[in-house]
Design a protein around this motif. Structure first.
Motif, mmCIF file in Angstrom:
data_model
loop_
_atom_site.group_PDB
_atom_site.id
_atom_site.type_symbol
_atom_site.label_atom_id
_atom_site.label_comp_id
_atom_site.label_asym_id
_atom_site.label_seq_id
_atom_site.Cartn_x
_atom_site.Cartn_y
_atom_site.Cartn_z
ATOM 1 N N GLY A 39 0.823 -1.208 0.000
ATOM 2 C CA GLY A 39 0.000 0.000 0.000
ATOM 3 C C GLY A 39 0.854 1.254 0.000
ATOM 4 N N SER A 40 2.005 1.189 0.674
ATOM 5 C CA SER A 40 2.855 2.380 0.722
ATOM 6 C C SER A 40 3.562 2.609 -0.620
ATOM 7 C CB SER A 40 3.870 2.289 1.862
ATOM 8 O OG SER A 40 4.768 1.239 1.655
ATOM 9 N N ASP A 41 3.631 1.573 -1.490
ATOM 10 C CA ASP A 41 4.131 1.804 -2.852
ATOM 11 C C ASP A 41 3.183 2.733 -3.611
ATOM 12 O OD1 ASP A 41 6.451 0.239 -2.752
ATOM 13 O OD2 ASP A 41 5.366 -1.595 -3.258
ATOM 14 N N LEU A 42 1.905 2.707 -3.212
ATOM 15 C CA LEU A 42 0.950 3.592 -3.886
ATOM 16 C C LEU A 42 1.219 5.064 -3.557
ATOM 17 C CD1 LEU A 42 -2.458 1.665 -3.678
ATOM 18 C CD2 LEU A 42 -0.823 1.755 -5.566
ATOM 19 N N HIS A 43 1.781 5.345 -2.380
ATOM 20 C CA HIS A 43 2.153 6.738 -2.072
ATOM 21 C C HIS A 43 3.207 7.213 -3.074
ATOM 22 C CE1 HIS A 43 -0.136 6.262 1.524
ATOM 23 N NE2 HIS A 43 0.792 5.680 2.250
ATOM 24 N N LEU A 44 4.131 6.311 -3.460
ATOM 25 C CA LEU A 44 5.149 6.656 -4.466
ATOM 26 C C LEU A 44 4.490 6.791 -5.834
ATOM 27 C CD1 LEU A 44 7.844 3.992 -3.502
ATOM 28 C CD2 LEU A 44 7.864 6.390 -2.851
ATOM 29 N N TYR A 45 3.644 5.818 -6.137
ATOM 30 C CA TYR A 45 2.931 5.784 -7.417
ATOM 31 C C TYR A 45 2.126 7.075 -7.608
ATOM 32 C CZ TYR A 45 -0.097 3.627 -11.034
ATOM 33 O OH TYR A 45 -0.766 3.318 -12.182
ATOM 34 N N ASP A 46 1.505 7.534 -6.528
ATOM 35 C CA ASP A 46 0.695 8.750 -6.603
ATOM 36 C C ASP A 46 1.531 10.025 -6.542
ATOM 37 O OD1 ASP A 46 -1.474 7.124 -6.689
ATOM 38 O OD2 ASP A 46 -2.060 7.396 -4.600
ATOM 39 N N ASP A 260 -4.351 3.550 13.255
ATOM 40 C CA ASP A 260 -4.518 4.196 11.946
ATOM 41 C C ASP A 260 -3.663 3.467 10.914
ATOM 42 O OD1 ASP A 260 -4.431 5.772 9.691
ATOM 43 O OD2 ASP A 260 -3.546 7.522 10.670
ATOM 44 N N CYS A 261 -4.307 2.566 10.161
ATOM 45 C CA CYS A 261 -3.599 1.835 9.097
ATOM 46 C C CYS A 261 -3.852 2.496 7.748
ATOM 47 C CB CYS A 261 -4.050 0.379 9.052
ATOM 48 S SG CYS A 261 -3.648 -0.555 10.524
ATOM 49 N N VAL A 262 -4.080 3.793 7.755
ATOM 50 C CA VAL A 262 -4.405 4.496 6.512
ATOM 51 C C VAL A 262 -3.227 5.364 6.063
ATOM 52 C CG1 VAL A 262 -5.963 6.136 5.398
ATOM 53 C CG2 VAL A 262 -6.870 4.483 7.034
ATOM 54 N N GLY A 263 -2.848 6.307 6.928
ATOM 55 C CA GLY A 263 -1.729 7.178 6.560
ATOM 56 C C GLY A 263 -2.165 8.411 5.798
ATOM 57 N N LEU A 264 -1.213 8.969 5.071
ATOM 58 C CA LEU A 264 -1.356 10.343 4.572
ATOM 59 C C LEU A 264 -2.294 10.539 3.393
ATOM 60 C CD1 LEU A 264 1.894 11.492 2.737
ATOM 61 C CD2 LEU A 264 1.082 9.178 2.793
ATOM 62 N N GLU A 265 -2.858 9.449 2.840
ATOM 63 C CA GLU A 265 -3.764 9.642 1.705
ATOM 64 C C GLU A 265 -5.186 9.227 2.059
ATOM 65 O OE1 GLU A 265 -2.429 8.910 -2.423
ATOM 66 O OE2 GLU A 265 -0.785 7.872 -1.452
ATOM 67 N N LEU A 282 -3.771 21.614 -3.842
ATOM 68 C CA LEU A 282 -3.181 22.920 -4.162
ATOM 69 C C LEU A 282 -1.756 23.044 -3.624
ATOM 70 C CD1 LEU A 282 -6.270 25.132 -3.294
ATOM 71 C CD2 LEU A 282 -5.261 24.887 -5.562
ATOM 72 N N PHE A 283 -1.203 21.925 -3.107
ATOM 73 C CA PHE A 283 0.132 21.905 -2.506
ATOM 74 C C PHE A 283 0.243 22.860 -1.319
ATOM 75 C CE2 PHE A 283 0.687 20.604 -6.903
ATOM 76 C CZ PHE A 283 1.254 19.356 -6.711
ATOM 77 N N LEU A 284 -0.877 23.111 -0.643
ATOM 78 C CA LEU A 284 -0.845 23.953 0.551
ATOM 79 C C LEU A 284 -0.691 23.100 1.805
ATOM 80 C CD1 LEU A 284 -3.664 26.471 -0.373
ATOM 81 C CD2 LEU A 284 -1.222 26.949 -0.206
ATOM 82 N N ALA A 285 -0.834 21.800 1.645
ATOM 83 C CA ALA A 285 -0.611 20.889 2.769
ATOM 84 C C ALA A 285 0.021 19.628 2.200
ATOM 85 C CB ALA A 285 -1.924 20.559 3.473
ATOM 86 N N THR A 286 0.656 18.845 3.057
ATOM 87 C CA THR A 286 1.364 17.665 2.563
ATOM 88 C C THR A 286 0.581 16.385 2.788
ATOM 89 O OG1 THR A 286 2.497 17.542 4.681
ATOM 90 C CG2 THR A 286 3.651 18.647 2.895
ATOM 91 N N ASP A 287 -0.268 16.347 3.812
ATOM 92 C CA ASP A 287 -0.878 15.093 4.208
ATOM 93 C C ASP A 287 -2.394 15.256 4.394
ATOM 94 O OD1 ASP A 287 1.877 15.089 4.731
ATOM 95 O OD2 ASP A 287 1.692 13.489 6.195
ATOM 96 N N SER A 306 -2.263 4.232 17.920
ATOM 97 C CA SER A 306 -1.076 3.641 17.299
ATOM 98 C C SER A 306 -1.122 3.949 15.805
ATOM 99 C CB SER A 306 -1.093 2.130 17.558
ATOM 100 O OG SER A 306 -0.255 1.463 16.642
ATOM 101 N N ILE A 307 0.006 4.441 15.273
ATOM 102 C CA ILE A 307 0.022 4.925 13.877
ATOM 103 C C ILE A 307 1.064 4.187 13.039
ATOM 104 C CG2 ILE A 307 0.094 6.989 12.412
ATOM 105 C CD1 ILE A 307 -0.167 8.667 14.999
ATOM 106 N N PRO A 308 0.661 3.078 12.409
ATOM 107 C CA PRO A 308 1.564 2.448 11.441
ATOM 108 C C PRO A 308 1.458 3.086 10.059
ATOM 109 C CG PRO A 308 -0.358 1.077 11.764
ATOM 110 C CD PRO A 308 -0.518 2.254 12.683
ATOM 111 N N GLY A 309 0.355 3.789 9.777
ATOM 112 C CA GLY A 309 0.188 4.462 8.480
ATOM 113 C C GLY A 309 1.266 5.523 8.307
ATOM 114 N N VAL A 310 1.708 5.710 7.069
ATOM 115 C CA VAL A 310 2.824 6.630 6.802
ATOM 116 C C VAL A 310 2.350 8.082 6.730
ATOM 117 C CG1 VAL A 310 4.576 7.263 5.084
ATOM 118 C CG2 VAL A 310 4.085 4.851 5.537
ATOM 119 N N TYR A 311 3.046 8.975 7.424
ATOM 120 C CA TYR A 311 2.833 10.416 7.270
ATOM 121 C C TYR A 311 4.122 11.061 6.793
ATOM 122 C CZ TYR A 311 -1.766 9.891 9.103
ATOM 123 O OH TYR A 311 -3.066 9.512 9.232
ATOM 124 N N GLY A 312 3.978 12.157 6.041
ATOM 125 C CA GLY A 312 5.160 12.704 5.394
ATOM 126 C C GLY A 312 5.534 14.113 5.780
#
Lengths: 389, 257
Positions: A39-46, A260-265, A282-287, A306-312
């Motif tokens: 799933g975290s490969d999709l953060h790269l993909y996106d 939270d198994c979701v993360g930044l998207e 609008l690139f005014l926020a990152t997550d 508990s937060i295993p989801g990725v935040y950036g």
């Protein structure tokens, strides 16, 4: 060899690239037998993770056979079957010695870049942007594995690839997520996101003593698998307010542990979710922080998030005041995979957990680009794809 | 407000550093960017107000935020990210014509002071972690010849050890005739809590008048502080992991026909 390369946001392709070589004395070359899309490969993909370069090889969940060793590696032999942890760790620094492998001091060649972003650098990661070292990933026919004397875990020949492949990332990630929740007997655990990590976290939470597990998602197939894993499933589109629903389900207390198994998207249909969507577009926020906000609102007083989801990056409208008022505990971070591989291998062997239930698709590496698109769009009830080179 | 601080106390030292850095102001947005934010923000806000709908209200808010940033020169995001476009902050090193250039950096290494000292004391090991050095050749017990890479060939000088306390301190300085009059020291102290060794490096360069820019740039590029930090990071990697992390020479796809 063939490898899945990143070519820009939304574009990946299998290309012919040079074979990997031993570059350092503690390296190994592993011929890949199975690899998965995370799933975290999709953060790269996106395109959500900065510092990707065109042509980078992706993939951080993989296993295979050792074909070559640097002269310092004596713990492995050519021909050994190994699962490789996604974080690259030296085993010698303060953090590795403290079992905090994902915080290794010595494995990121671009540590200076990471320091500029986060003040400190964590460990290098396979196939996860130049901020994390720019290491070539394992969605390929072969990969170079640094610090091969401490990372890769030898697996018994009688266990098939699919049973042990997820020791590379998602099973330890799910287990650490549950462990970070400090689950006490009788606890109710709520899990946002019933993707592969969320589904495995349901099982791990039960293993660690949770009495009830509640999974929150919107896809019927994921919710079905969550129910099969003995969780109660909440379709967040079918309820008026997730946090109210959870409160009702827990006798007005709220879940003791929220994961939270979701993360930044994160997706959602409330006002704050649309606000996040607009700001990140609008690139005014990152997550996009919707799921985490809900976890904080829902969690019972004195509970743990508990937060295993990725935040950036920087979070907007983060209800820290509420977290403070409720005396919440937060635990988070990249998984210390090496800490969990051996004990979890033992649990798989004993039949206490079988992670193969999350696999929905098996493909050839050649078709990996289609796999990404399918996974991204949730086509054909796609939850987890295993690739065979 | 002025408070009296004990000279030499950490608080006093901190105050001193802050004053040297001259970063008391909140301005962290550069002049050009402030102007652009101000004009763009004002235009956006006006347009948004005139549209008289929800989308317009959102644009007006955004415009207002940009205008604020332009007028005050302060960006919350930059502050949180520790970024400033209002002139570079250069903590840890200072340059002035009279004192030359001085860099000080510290790292904690998970090895004993003895091990760290022994490795460093063999100057021929230095190029393993100091990237700008091509070689250091030990001439006799005390003197050595240093050769550094420069954009146009190499620069060479002789140096002598001027202080050597086993397991604690090594100090050296260049001898007569060096292009760059330079001195350096490294101090090894046991880190608290059995965490190995605190290694502090201090380098000083006092080039002859007029050659400052040219020669320093030759040796260190634009960011001497960054160079020393990276050198120390590599020292730590060599001491702890036995190798320097790298991806040089690994595959990726770059050829596109």
């Amino acid at each position: 060899m063939k490898a899945l390369c990143w070519e820009g946001a939304g574009r990946v392709r299998v290309e012919s690239v040079p074979d990997p070589k031993i570059l350092n004395p503690r390296d190994a070359i592993v011929r890949i037998t199975s690899t998965a899309i995370c799933g975290s490969d999709l953060h790269l993909y996106d395109g959500f993770i900065p510092t990707m370069a065109e042509g980078d090889i992706l993939g951080h969940e993989f296993m295979g056979e050792v074909v070559e060793l640097g002269h310092e590696v004596t713990s492995l032999g050519v021909g050994d079957r190994v699962v490789v942890p996604f974080s690259i760790s030296c085993g010698n620094c303060f953090f590795c010695e403290k079992d905090l492998w994902a915080l290794c001091d010595n494995s990121n060649p671009n540590a200076g870049m990471a320091e500029m972003m986060n003040g400190f650098s964590a460990s290098g990661l396979f196939g996860y942007s130049h901020l994390y070292g720019g290491y070539a990933g394992g969605q390929a026919e072969a990969v170079r594995v640094p610090f091969a004397d401490v990372g890769p875990l030898k697996v018994p020949d009688d266990m098939p690839d699919e049973k042990v492949l997820f020791l590379s990332d998602i099973l330890p990630t799910a287990y650490m997520a549950a462990e970070n929740g400090n689950i006490q007997p009788g606890d109710t655990v709520a899990i946002w996101g019933a993707g592969p990590v969320g589904l495995l976290a349901i099982r791990c939470a039960s293993l660690l003593g949770a009495e009830r597990v509640i999974a929150i998602d919107r896809y019927p197939n994921r919710l079905r698998l969550a129910r099969e894993a003995k969780a109660e499933a909440v379709d967040y589109r079918a309820v008026a307010e997730v946090t109210e629903t959870l409160k009702e389900m827990t006798g007005g207390l709220g879940p003791d542990v929220c994961i939270d198994c979701v993360g930044l998207e994160s997706y959602g249909h409330s006002l704050d979710a649309f606000y996040d969507y607009a700001k990140t577009s609008l690139f005014l926020a990152t997550d996009r922080t919707h799921a985490l906000r809900q976890a904080i609102v829902a969690c019972r007083k004195g509970g743990t998030v508990s937060i295993p989801g990725v935040y950036g990056g920087l979070l907007d409208k983060f209800p820290l005041g509420m977290a403070f008022a409720k005396g919440l505990t937060f635990k988070m971070g990249q998984t210390h995979v090496q800490r969990y591989m051996k004990p979890l291998l033992e649990r798989i062997r004993k039949g206490e957990i079988d992670p193969t239930f999350v696999i929905t698709h098996r493909m050839r590496l050649d078709d990996a680009a289609d796999g990404y698109a399918q996974f991204k769009l949730h086509q054909d009830e796609c939850i987890k794809i295993v690739l065979k080179p | 407000m002025t408070t009296t601080l004990t000279p030499g106390s950490p608080a006093a030292r901190y105050r001193e550093i802050e004053e040297t850095r001259g970063e008391a102001s909140d301005v962290n947005v550069g002049e050009g960017e402030r102007l652009a934010c101000g004009i763009g923000g004002a235009a956006l806000a006006l347009y948004g107000i005139r549209r008289d709908d929800w989308g317009g209200a959102a644009l007006a808010l955004l415009g207002g935020a940009l205008l604020y940033r332009g007028v005050t020169g302060h960006s919350e995001m930059y502050e949180a990210l520790n970024v400033s476009t209002a002139g570079k902050s250069r903590a840890g090193w200072s340059r002035d014509v009279h004192r030359g250039l001085k860099v000080q950096k510290t790292v904690t290494v998970n090895r004993s002071p003895e091990e760290c000292y022994r490795f460093w004391r063999d100057f021929e090991n230095l190029p393993r972690f100091m990237r700008h050095l091509e070689s250091v050749q030990v001439l006799d017990g005390n003197r050595s010849r240093w050769t550094a890479r420069a954009p146009l060939g190499t620069v060479s000088w002789d140096a002598a050890i001027i202080n050597d306390v086993p397991d604690e301190l090594i100090a050296w300085r260049s001898l007569e005739g060096a292009d760059v009059d330079n001195a350096g020291s490294v101090r090894f102290r046991p880190a608290p809590g059995n965490r190995g060794t605190t290694v502090t490096v201090e380098l000083n360069y006092e080039p002859p008048a007029g050659r400052l820019g040219v020669t320093i740039a030759k040796l260190f590029g634009e960011e001497p502080e960054q160079q020393v930090r990276e050198d120390l990071r590599r020292f730590k990697q060599v001491m702890e992991a036995g190798e320097v992390a790298t991806v040089q020479g690994q595959p990726s796809y770059h050829g596109r026909d």
